[in-house]
Write a protein that holds these residues in place. Sequence first.
Motif, PDB file in Angstrom:
ATOM      1  N   VAL A  45       0.854  -1.202   0.000  1.00  0.00           N
ATOM      2  CA  VAL A  45       0.000   0.000   0.000  1.00  0.00           C
ATOM      3  C   VAL A  45       0.879   1.236   0.000  1.00  0.00           C
ATOM      4  O   VAL A  45       1.859   1.313   0.751  1.00  0.00           O
ATOM      5  CB  VAL A  45      -0.926   0.023   1.242  1.00  0.00           C
ATOM      6  N   GLU A  46       0.506   2.180  -0.862  1.00  0.00           N
ATOM      7  CA  GLU A  46       1.210   3.468  -0.895  1.00  0.00           C
ATOM      8  C   GLU A  46       0.202   4.590  -0.673  1.00  0.00           C
ATOM      9  O   GLU A  46      -0.809   4.650  -1.373  1.00  0.00           O
ATOM     10  CB  GLU A  46       1.875   3.652  -2.263  1.00  0.00           C
ATOM     11  N   VAL A  47       0.498   5.477   0.255  1.00  0.00           N
ATOM     12  CA  VAL A  47      -0.323   6.677   0.447  1.00  0.00           C
ATOM     13  C   VAL A  47       0.486   7.850  -0.107  1.00  0.00           C
ATOM     14  O   VAL A  47       1.519   8.220   0.467  1.00  0.00           O
ATOM     15  CB  VAL A  47      -0.661   6.903   1.940  1.00  0.00           C
ATOM     16  N   SER A  71      -2.187   2.160  -4.722  1.00  0.00           N
ATOM     17  CA  SER A  71      -1.624   3.489  -4.512  1.00  0.00           C
ATOM     18  C   SER A  71      -2.754   4.517  -4.428  1.00  0.00           C
ATOM     19  O   SER A  71      -3.585   4.604  -5.328  1.00  0.00           O
ATOM     20  CB  SER A  71      -0.652   3.824  -5.642  1.00  0.00           C
ATOM     21  N   ILE A  72      -2.753   5.271  -3.354  1.00  0.00           N
ATOM     22  CA  ILE A  72      -3.881   6.163  -3.034  1.00  0.00           C
ATOM     23  C   ILE A  72      -3.461   7.628  -3.132  1.00  0.00           C
ATOM     24  O   ILE A  72      -2.445   8.028  -2.556  1.00  0.00           O
ATOM     25  CB  ILE A  72      -4.365   5.894  -1.581  1.00  0.00           C
ATOM     26  N   ASP A  73      -4.269   8.402  -3.851  1.00  0.00           N
ATOM     27  CA  ASP A  73      -4.017   9.855  -3.945  1.00  0.00           C
ATOM     28  C   ASP A  73      -5.267  10.513  -4.507  1.00  0.00           C
ATOM     29  O   ASP A  73      -5.871   9.982  -5.447  1.00  0.00           O
ATOM     30  CB  ASP A  73      -2.826  10.115  -4.888  1.00  0.00           C
ATOM     31  N   ASP A 125      -9.452  10.303  -1.179  1.00  0.00           N
ATOM     32  CA  ASP A 125      -8.819  10.735   0.056  1.00  0.00           C
ATOM     33  C   ASP A 125      -8.418   9.509   0.894  1.00  0.00           C
ATOM     34  O   ASP A 125      -9.248   8.622   1.125  1.00  0.00           O
ATOM     35  CB  ASP A 125      -9.842  11.594   0.812  1.00  0.00           C
ATOM     36  N   SER A 126      -7.186   9.483   1.352  1.00  0.00           N
ATOM     37  CA  SER A 126      -6.732   8.320   2.136  1.00  0.00           C
ATOM     38  C   SER A 126      -7.565   8.159   3.406  1.00  0.00           C
ATOM     39  O   SER A 126      -7.821   7.038   3.850  1.00  0.00           O
ATOM     40  CB  SER A 126      -5.249   8.440   2.478  1.00  0.00           C
ATOM     41  N   ASN A 127      -8.013   9.276   3.994  1.00  0.00           N
ATOM     42  CA  ASN A 127      -8.811   9.214   5.239  1.00  0.00           C
ATOM     43  C   ASN A 127     -10.158   8.528   5.000  1.00  0.00           C
ATOM     44  O   ASN A 127     -10.705   7.904   5.905  1.00  0.00           O
ATOM     45  CB  ASN A 127      -9.099  10.616   5.801  1.00  0.00           C
TER      46      ASN A 127
HETATM   47  C1  LIG Z   1       4.916  14.070  -1.505  1.00  0.00           C
HETATM   48  S1  LIG Z   1       3.672  13.708  -2.676  1.00  0.00           S
HETATM   49  C2  LIG Z   1       3.962  11.994  -3.031  1.00  0.00           C
HETATM   50  C3  LIG Z   1       5.247  11.779  -3.780  1.00  0.00           C
HETATM   51  C4  LIG Z   1       5.389  10.425  -4.429  1.00  0.00           C
HETATM   52  N1  LIG Z   1       5.348   9.340  -3.457  1.00  0.00           N
HETATM   53  C5  LIG Z   1       6.657  10.382  -5.262  1.00  0.00           C
HETATM   54  O1  LIG Z   1       7.432   9.408  -5.169  1.00  0.00           O
HETATM   55  O2  LIG Z   1       6.926  11.293  -6.032  1.00  0.00           O
HETATM   56  C6  LIG Z   1       2.239  13.669  -1.665  1.00  0.00           C
HETATM   57  C7  LIG Z   1       0.956  13.279  -2.385  1.00  0.00           C
HETATM   58  O3  LIG Z   1      -0.036  13.031  -1.378  1.00  0.00           O
HETATM   59  C8  LIG Z   1      -1.297  13.414  -1.881  1.00  0.00           C
HETATM   60  N2  LIG Z   1      -2.196  13.627  -0.744  1.00  0.00           N
HETATM   61  C9  LIG Z   1      -2.118  14.589   0.215  1.00  0.00           C
HETATM   62  N3  LIG Z   1      -3.105  14.449   1.121  1.00  0.00           N
HETATM   63  C10 LIG Z   1      -3.840  13.360   0.725  1.00  0.00           C
HETATM   64  C11 LIG Z   1      -4.987  12.701   1.242  1.00  0.00           C
HETATM   65  N4  LIG Z   1      -5.592  13.107   2.362  1.00  0.00           N
HETATM   66  N5  LIG Z   1      -5.473  11.636   0.569  1.00  0.00           N
HETATM   67  C12 LIG Z   1      -4.876  11.207  -0.579  1.00  0.00           C
HETATM   68  N6  LIG Z   1      -3.770  11.786  -1.105  1.00  0.00           N
HETATM   69  C13 LIG Z   1      -3.255  12.849  -0.470  1.00  0.00           C
HETATM   70  C14 LIG Z   1      -1.016  14.653  -2.709  1.00  0.00           C
HETATM   71  O4  LIG Z   1      -2.026  14.837  -3.671  1.00  0.00           O
HETATM   72  C15 LIG Z   1       0.371  14.353  -3.294  1.00  0.00           C
HETATM   73  O5  LIG Z   1       0.277  13.856  -4.608  1.00  0.00           O
END
Ligand SMILES: C[S@@+](CC[C@H](N)C(=O)[O-])C[C@H]1O[C@@H](n2cnc3c(N)ncnc32)[C@H](O)[C@@H]1O
Length: 214
Positions: A45-47, A71-73, A125-127
């Motif tokens: 799992v990736e957030v 993978s969640i975003d 949203d991950s939450n």
């Molecule tokens: C630092 S970046 C991830 C970088 C990525 N892992 C990489 O290797 O380049 C953080 C990501 O988290 C997402 N994000 C922030 N809050 C979130 C939430 N509550 N639920 C889902 N995604 C979220 C943002 O949209 C953003 O794309």
Amino acid sequence: MFQVFVDPTIQRLIDATPGFMPRAEGTYLFDLAISCPGSSDHPLVEVGTYCGKSTLYLASAAKIRASTVISIDHHNGSEENYPPFPYFDQRLTHPTSHDLDTLKNFRETVRLSNLSDYIIAVVGDSNQYVKYFPKDTASFVFIDGGHSAVQTWTDFIDWSPKLIHGGVLAIHDVFEDPSQGGRPPFEIVNALRHSKTFKELVQVGSLAAFKRET
Ligand SMILES: C[S@@+](CC[C@H](N)C(=O)[O-])C[C@H]1O[C@@H](n2cnc3c(N)ncnc32)[C@H](O)[C@@H]1O
């Protein structure tokens, strides 16, 4: 004993993908994801997908494990992806809303990688999503979503119980020196160092890792 590497074609794609995963840390992410316990029923799992840079390291490991990375975003970026922060990338804004929109870019990364059989993208949203994800299921959890104190702690509290026994928790952007980056990931790592549930593994760059012991 033999060492497994990320396919060089995938590595070139990773290097060309916008994001926040230096190669040494990505290689460690791949190594951790290959070596953690669990079967194909236990996904990685990736957030925090962004454009898929870290996702490709995890998908490369998932392919070897005959498993999947979820993978969640929400793909609208975090606070630090907007001006005046240096992590703002104008090229990734939506043409009319002007919000960050990394989904199209991520989909193109997946298409070029030919690893789509090993990637499930959750756009949300991950939450919210975590409520529907069963406990004791993931072999690996990588936390790299929103970096505010509330969001980082919420992701840690919500997602760490989803690991199977022996599963590995990885946390990104852990900086001891406050001038290098924000505090929440470092504070979580400090708390984990005092926990009986997790055992610390090696840290590479800003990527910390812990094994779930109980
Ligand atoms: C630092 S970046 C991830 C970088 C990525 N892992 C990489 O290797 O380049 C953080 C990501 O988290 C997402 N994000 C922030 N809050 C979130 C939430 N509550 N639920 C889902 N995604 C979220 C943002 O949209 C953003 O794309």
